[in-house]
Design a protein around this motif. Structure first.
Motif, PDB file in Angstrom:
ATOM      1  N   ASN A  56      41.428  43.944  42.389  1.00 28.13           N
ATOM      2  CA  ASN A  56      42.786  44.269  42.291  1.00 28.13           C
ATOM      3  C   ASN A  56      43.642  43.123  42.206  1.00 28.13           C
ATOM      4  O   ASN A  56      44.018  42.576  43.307  1.00 28.13           O
ATOM      5  N   SER A  78      46.368  41.979  41.460  1.00 29.25           N
ATOM      6  CA  SER A  78      47.606  42.130  41.968  1.00 29.25           C
ATOM      7  C   SER A  78      48.094  41.937  43.357  1.00 29.25           C
ATOM      8  O   SER A  78      49.184  41.725  44.003  1.00 29.25           O
ATOM      9  N   LEU A  79      46.885  42.161  44.156  1.00 28.29           N
ATOM     10  CA  LEU A  79      47.138  41.948  45.404  1.00 28.29           C
ATOM     11  C   LEU A  79      46.580  40.742  46.020  1.00 28.29           C
ATOM     12  O   LEU A  79      46.602  40.230  47.302  1.00 28.29           O
ATOM     13  N   ASP A 126      46.598  36.387  45.973  1.00 30.35           N
ATOM     14  CA  ASP A 126      47.494  35.024  45.565  1.00 30.35           C
ATOM     15  C   ASP A 126      46.628  34.193  45.025  1.00 30.35           C
ATOM     16  O   ASP A 126      45.412  33.993  45.815  1.00 30.35           O
ATOM     17  N   ASN A 138      37.197  41.123  35.583  1.00 21.95           N
ATOM     18  CA  ASN A 138      38.017  41.360  36.775  1.00 21.95           C
ATOM     19  C   ASN A 138      36.907  42.329  37.610  1.00 21.95           C
ATOM     20  O   ASN A 138      37.479  43.096  38.561  1.00 21.95           O
ATOM     21  N   ARG A 148      48.065  39.211  49.373  1.00 21.55           N
ATOM     22  CA  ARG A 148      49.562  39.061  49.283  1.00 21.55           C
ATOM     23  C   ARG A 148      49.961  40.178  50.394  1.00 21.55           C
ATOM     24  O   ARG A 148      49.445  41.193  50.200  1.00 21.55           O
TER      25      ARG A 148
END
Length: 73
Positions: A5, A7-8, A10, A40, A69
């Protein structure tokens, strides 16, 4: 196979970037999913005794927490 994932995370662009940084930072090698057509995702394979697996999974967790993040695992 494990889906990332992004989006989690950095500083991680894709599965290849994840694998390269994991190898560089923690000396662990996993297969980027893009090599088998799964962008991914990462493939984790092992053939080691349990104590080595515990160490490796701990290093993956350390790497993930360093790049996550917000919430840490």
């Amino acid at each position: 196979m494990v889906k990332l994932n992004l989006s989690l995370l950095d500083g991680i662009r894709d599965d290849m970037d994840f694998c390269l940084k994991l190898a560089e930072e923690e000396s662990l090698v996993v297969l980027p999913g893009i090599t088998v057509g799964l962008k991914n995702w990462v493939r984790i394979t092992f053939a080691a005794d349990p104590s080595h697996l515990e160490d490796a999974l701990g290093r993956i967790k350390t790497f993930y927490n360093r790049h996550t993040r917000g919430i840490k695992m």
